[in-house]
Design a protein around this motif. Sequence first.
Motif, PDB file in Angstrom:
ATOM      1  N   ALA A 417       0.833  -1.197   0.000  1.00 32.91           N
ATOM      2  CA  ALA A 417       0.000   0.000   0.000  1.00 32.91           C
ATOM      3  C   ALA A 417       0.871   1.252   0.000  1.00 32.91           C
ATOM      4  O   ALA A 417       1.862   1.333   0.704  1.00 32.91           O
ATOM      5  N   THR A 418       0.482   2.217  -0.804  1.00 32.95           N
ATOM      6  CA  THR A 418       1.244   3.455  -0.935  1.00 32.95           C
ATOM      7  C   THR A 418       0.299   4.637  -0.887  1.00 32.95           C
ATOM      8  O   THR A 418      -0.783   4.584  -1.459  1.00 32.95           O
ATOM      9  N   ARG A 419       0.705   5.682  -0.217  1.00 34.03           N
ATOM     10  CA  ARG A 419      -0.080   6.919  -0.191  1.00 34.03           C
ATOM     11  C   ARG A 419       0.483   7.898  -1.209  1.00 34.03           C
ATOM     12  O   ARG A 419       1.674   7.932  -1.466  1.00 34.03           O
ATOM     13  N   PHE A 420      -0.389   8.730  -1.735  1.00 30.63           N
ATOM     14  CA  PHE A 420       0.041   9.736  -2.703  1.00 30.63           C
ATOM     15  C   PHE A 420      -0.386  11.135  -2.284  1.00 30.63           C
ATOM     16  O   PHE A 420      -0.320  12.056  -3.070  1.00 30.63           O
ATOM     17  N   ALA A 421      -0.809  11.313  -1.023  1.00 26.94           N
ATOM     18  CA  ALA A 421      -1.255  12.617  -0.530  1.00 26.94           C
ATOM     19  C   ALA A 421      -0.093  13.346   0.112  1.00 26.94           C
ATOM     20  O   ALA A 421       0.502  12.845   1.049  1.00 26.94           O
ATOM     21  N   PHE A 422       0.212  14.533  -0.401  1.00 23.71           N
ATOM     22  CA  PHE A 422       1.354  15.272   0.119  1.00 23.71           C
ATOM     23  C   PHE A 422       0.972  16.623   0.707  1.00 23.71           C
ATOM     24  O   PHE A 422       1.835  17.391   1.067  1.00 23.71           O
ATOM     25  N   ASP A 423      -0.297  16.900   0.818  1.00 25.74           N
ATOM     26  CA  ASP A 423      -0.711  18.190   1.355  1.00 25.74           C
ATOM     27  C   ASP A 423      -1.248  18.065   2.781  1.00 25.74           C
ATOM     28  O   ASP A 423      -1.869  18.982   3.300  1.00 25.74           O
ATOM     29  N   ARG A 542      22.970  17.436  -7.001  1.00 30.55           N
ATOM     30  CA  ARG A 542      22.360  16.099  -6.982  1.00 30.55           C
ATOM     31  C   ARG A 542      20.895  16.143  -7.397  1.00 30.55           C
ATOM     32  O   ARG A 542      20.236  17.179  -7.353  1.00 30.55           O
ATOM     33  N   PHE A 543      20.396  14.966  -7.757  1.00 30.29           N
ATOM     34  CA  PHE A 543      18.981  14.764  -8.048  1.00 30.29           C
ATOM     35  C   PHE A 543      18.450  13.657  -7.152  1.00 30.29           C
ATOM     36  O   PHE A 543      19.217  12.871  -6.576  1.00 30.29           O
ATOM     37  N   TYR A 544      17.125  13.563  -7.023  1.00 26.65           N
ATOM     38  CA  TYR A 544      16.503  12.740  -5.985  1.00 26.65           C
ATOM     39  C   TYR A 544      15.148  12.258  -6.492  1.00 26.65           C
ATOM     40  O   TYR A 544      14.200  13.036  -6.580  1.00 26.65           O
ATOM     41  N   THR A 545      15.030  10.979  -6.838  1.00 22.01           N
ATOM     42  CA  THR A 545      13.734  10.436  -7.240  1.00 22.01           C
ATOM     43  C   THR A 545      12.920  10.062  -6.009  1.00 22.01           C
ATOM     44  O   THR A 545      13.438   9.465  -5.060  1.00 22.01           O
ATOM     45  N   VAL A 546      11.645  10.432  -6.027  1.00 20.04           N
ATOM     46  CA  VAL A 546      10.741  10.102  -4.924  1.00 20.04           C
ATOM     47  C   VAL A 546       9.569   9.268  -5.438  1.00 20.04           C
ATOM     48  O   VAL A 546       8.470   9.306  -4.893  1.00 20.04           O
ATOM     49  N   ALA A 547       9.830   8.479  -6.480  1.00 19.06           N
ATOM     50  CA  ALA A 547       8.778   7.673  -7.096  1.00 19.06           C
ATOM     51  C   ALA A 547       8.365   6.499  -6.219  1.00 19.06           C
ATOM     52  O   ALA A 547       7.212   6.067  -6.248  1.00 19.06           O
ATOM     53  N   ALA A 548       9.309   5.954  -5.439  1.00 16.63           N
ATOM     54  CA  ALA A 548       9.016   4.791  -4.602  1.00 16.63           C
ATOM     55  C   ALA A 548       8.395   5.224  -3.281  1.00 16.63           C
ATOM     56  O   ALA A 548       8.603   6.355  -2.829  1.00 16.63           O
ATOM     57  N   PRO A 549       7.639   4.340  -2.643  1.00 15.26           N
ATOM     58  CA  PRO A 549       7.089   4.680  -1.322  1.00 15.26           C
ATOM     59  C   PRO A 549       8.206   5.005  -0.343  1.00 15.26           C
ATOM     60  O   PRO A 549       9.225   4.321  -0.288  1.00 15.26           O
ATOM     61  N   SER A 550       8.024   6.056   0.438  1.00 16.12           N
ATOM     62  CA  SER A 550       9.001   6.424   1.448  1.00 16.12           C
ATOM     63  C   SER A 550       9.202   5.277   2.436  1.00 16.12           C
ATOM     64  O   SER A 550       8.266   4.553   2.787  1.00 16.12           O
ATOM     65  N   SER A 551      10.426   5.127   2.907  1.00 19.17           N
ATOM     66  CA  SER A 551      10.688   4.124   3.943  1.00 19.17           C
ATOM     67  C   SER A 551      10.055   4.512   5.270  1.00 19.17           C
ATOM     68  O   SER A 551       9.927   3.679   6.165  1.00 19.17           O
ATOM     69  N   ALA A 553       6.930   5.931   7.658  1.00 23.11           N
ATOM     70  CA  ALA A 553       5.472   6.070   7.706  1.00 23.11           C
ATOM     71  C   ALA A 553       5.100   7.533   7.467  1.00 23.11           C
ATOM     72  O   ALA A 553       5.802   8.429   7.937  1.00 23.11           O
ATOM     73  N   PRO A 554       4.027   7.788   6.701  1.00 22.00           N
ATOM     74  CA  PRO A 554       3.042   6.865   6.156  1.00 22.00           C
ATOM     75  C   PRO A 554       3.352   6.340   4.756  1.00 22.00           C
ATOM     76  O   PRO A 554       2.433   6.012   4.005  1.00 22.00           O
ATOM     77  N   HIS A 555       4.610   6.259   4.370  1.00 22.56           N
ATOM     78  CA  HIS A 555       5.052   5.572   3.151  1.00 22.56           C
ATOM     79  C   HIS A 555       4.455   6.187   1.880  1.00 22.56           C
ATOM     80  O   HIS A 555       3.924   5.496   1.016  1.00 22.56           O
ATOM     81  N   GLU A 556       4.592   7.494   1.753  1.00 22.59           N
ATOM     82  CA  GLU A 556       4.046   8.204   0.596  1.00 22.59           C
ATOM     83  C   GLU A 556       4.999   8.129  -0.596  1.00 22.59           C
ATOM     84  O   GLU A 556       6.204   7.928  -0.437  1.00 22.59           O
ATOM     85  N   ALA A 557       4.440   8.326  -1.777  1.00 19.56           N
ATOM     86  CA  ALA A 557       5.229   8.288  -3.008  1.00 19.56           C
ATOM     87  C   ALA A 557       4.741   9.358  -3.970  1.00 19.56           C
ATOM     88  O   ALA A 557       3.599   9.815  -3.890  1.00 19.56           O
ATOM     89  N   ARG A 558       5.635   9.752  -4.902  1.00 23.39           N
ATOM     90  CA  ARG A 558       5.288  10.733  -5.937  1.00 23.39           C
ATOM     91  C   ARG A 558       5.850  10.238  -7.271  1.00 23.39           C
ATOM     92  O   ARG A 558       6.883  10.694  -7.732  1.00 23.39           O
ATOM     93  N   PRO A 559       5.194   9.292  -7.895  1.00 27.17           N
ATOM     94  CA  PRO A 559       5.709   8.725  -9.147  1.00 27.17           C
ATOM     95  C   PRO A 559       5.977   9.801 -10.193  1.00 27.17           C
ATOM     96  O   PRO A 559       5.176  10.711 -10.401  1.00 27.17           O
ATOM     97  N   GLY A 560       7.147   9.680 -10.822  1.00 27.62           N
ATOM     98  CA  GLY A 560       7.520  10.603 -11.886  1.00 27.62           C
ATOM     99  C   GLY A 560       8.197  11.869 -11.414  1.00 27.62           C
ATOM    100  O   GLY A 560       8.756  12.616 -12.230  1.00 27.62           O
ATOM    101  N   VAL A 561       8.173  12.155 -10.115  1.00 28.86           N
ATOM    102  CA  VAL A 561       8.769  13.388  -9.600  1.00 28.86           C
ATOM    103  C   VAL A 561      10.258  13.180  -9.353  1.00 28.86           C
ATOM    104  O   VAL A 561      10.665  12.207  -8.712  1.00 28.86           O
ATOM    105  N   VAL A 562      11.061  14.097  -9.889  1.00 28.24           N
ATOM    106  CA  VAL A 562      12.490  14.115  -9.608  1.00 28.24           C
ATOM    107  C   VAL A 562      12.828  15.467  -9.013  1.00 28.24           C
ATOM    108  O   VAL A 562      12.608  16.511  -9.638  1.00 28.24           O
ATOM    109  N   ARG A 563      13.343  15.450  -7.796  1.00 21.20           N
ATOM    110  CA  ARG A 563      13.768  16.686  -7.142  1.00 21.20           C
ATOM    111  C   ARG A 563      15.187  17.019  -7.594  1.00 21.20           C
ATOM    112  O   ARG A 563      16.041  16.131  -7.697  1.00 21.20           O
TER     113      ARG A 563
END
Length: 622
Positions: A417-423, A542-551, A553-563
């Motif tokens: 399970a992955t969350r995608f809410a960042f607000d 540097r660059f930083y992909t956040v596509a995978a669920p965070s290690s 909690a609450p393990h959110e992800a942002r597919p396609g986003v590169v910081r």
Amino acid sequence: MRGLVRILKASGVALGALALTATLLHWLWPVAPVDLMPYEDLTGSHKTLLQSREYAIVAGTPWATRAGEAMLLRGGRACDAAAASLLALNVTHGEAASFPGVAPVMYYDGRTRSIRSYIGVGTAPRAASIAAFRADGHETVPLMDIRAQLVPASPDVLFALLADCGVMSFGEIAAPAIQLAREGFPAHKIIIQNLDLPLYKRFGFSLILPYNRDVWLKGQWRRGLILHERLTFPDLAKSLAAMAGAERDVLAAGGTRAAGLAAARAHFYEGPLAQAIAEHHAEHGGWISRADLREYRGGWELPVSGGYGDYTLHSNGPWSQGLMAPMILQTLEGVDLQALGHNTPAYIHAVTQAIDLAMADRDAYVGDSSQSRAMLRRLLSKEYATERRAQMTPRAFGPAPRPGAAPGTAAHARVLATRFAFDRLDPTFGQDTSQITIVDRAGDAIVITPSDFPRTPMIPGTGLTLGNRMVQFRLEENSPNALAPGKRPRITPHAILVFKDQRLFLAFSTPGGDMQAQALVQTFLNIVVFGMDVQSAVSAPRFYTVAAPSSFAPHEARPGVVRLEADLFAASAAGLGALGYEPEENPRLDKDFGAVGAILVDDRGLLNSGADPREETLAAGR
């Protein structure tokens, strides 16, 4: 719908009342004068390559660097220096790397040429369970709950290092940290950034965690911390001094060095400090017992290993994300990265895809005691890397890639399970983890990645921060990283030693959560593929992909986003957008992008040290 509106209105009223109360108290509560200390911050400063022949040390604060260096100059070995540096870091960067938190270790013995990992993360208490959290309505481990605390690991790490590869006493290595905790040091930029809470959060912090407030804000939650004000930690000094006293009593009675170390360790895991921890947990609904503490052991283990060209990387076991860098680099081994050009959109795309593939496998398969050596060999094999490389695509993945197929598993059933809410309203603050890297005169090398943050109740009267590292567990039974009694979470901190032609080449580590492996891979490629010296490699954008669920909690992800750090965003954002990514600009030298400490041993035996300008990291050597 009407019920939801009523809840939102009630929440707004409650938040407004809290803000009003905090504002009134802000103006009415007395504030003590500020005791400022002279200090020139290293964060954001230009740092130059340091070359030395006898020894080198890089640590997360200058006080930690100097404490470790002092042990080397007094005849100590790398393990003695690392122990002293660790305790000094626990004091001067304790908001990010606390005593007694986690402390993964990689160690190379230059005499025997052996490479070992030490297990530096504690276990879940025997009373811990997924069912208990679920019964309270939690889908993930709550961030500020006393039940998020693990059995402490770093004291065990310290005594293992001193007993197995050190020559000094605990009292000797603890002296600099005790002095710093008693006499104070200036609050540096990273402490200020990590504890830079708005007024309403400081007020909430005071209500929820009153002892933490007293330790960190000295009761002055109204104004928060001031840059360069004197910070002291008398309770932590008292705890460390009591451990040293237990050792001193044994030595004064004619006991051996080993017996003295055992007495100091027992003071923590079986004596007064263990009693304080267990009693606080019993009184406040926690799970850690005297038995959990008494029976705790870390232990030495064989590292996980993988290769890139002539280089072999060794890191910590599957209780960490130590296998991430080898997996990423082996996937990239068949890609002509030099032809793509350093930090071009095409290069960032290739490296990001390798990272995303490794992250998918990490989440599907990796956890403490969850897989056989056969599975680890499969994940770290060149054959598996070739299979994963074939799944790279010309454009961004979009949704995060699925895990590969490992023997005896149903990988696709393990996508969690992955969350995608960042607000959402984020109750957390700051960032944890730091680093220590040392190479001594005898060629011993040690890397430690200590961590943990005061988000959960500290133990009153002791200065001890047990962190909330259980948030890296999953509350999903089908996960290899599922919470279970006596199990270790798969933590993000890990350390790496790199060898070339069976000779030590590079020792390095970094803070940064899920960015850790990404920062280390980018630093490694900057050196090996693009020929940078170690300081330039550490300092590069540097660059930083956040596509995978965070290690976390609450393990959110942002597919396609590169910081991207600002310099890199200006150069590569448009090209990445054309490849289907969603580029996000971040500040230049952003501490979220890691703070690498690295020592490279060149062909002449010269020690080349790099200290990251993103934090207070300092290199020293002679």
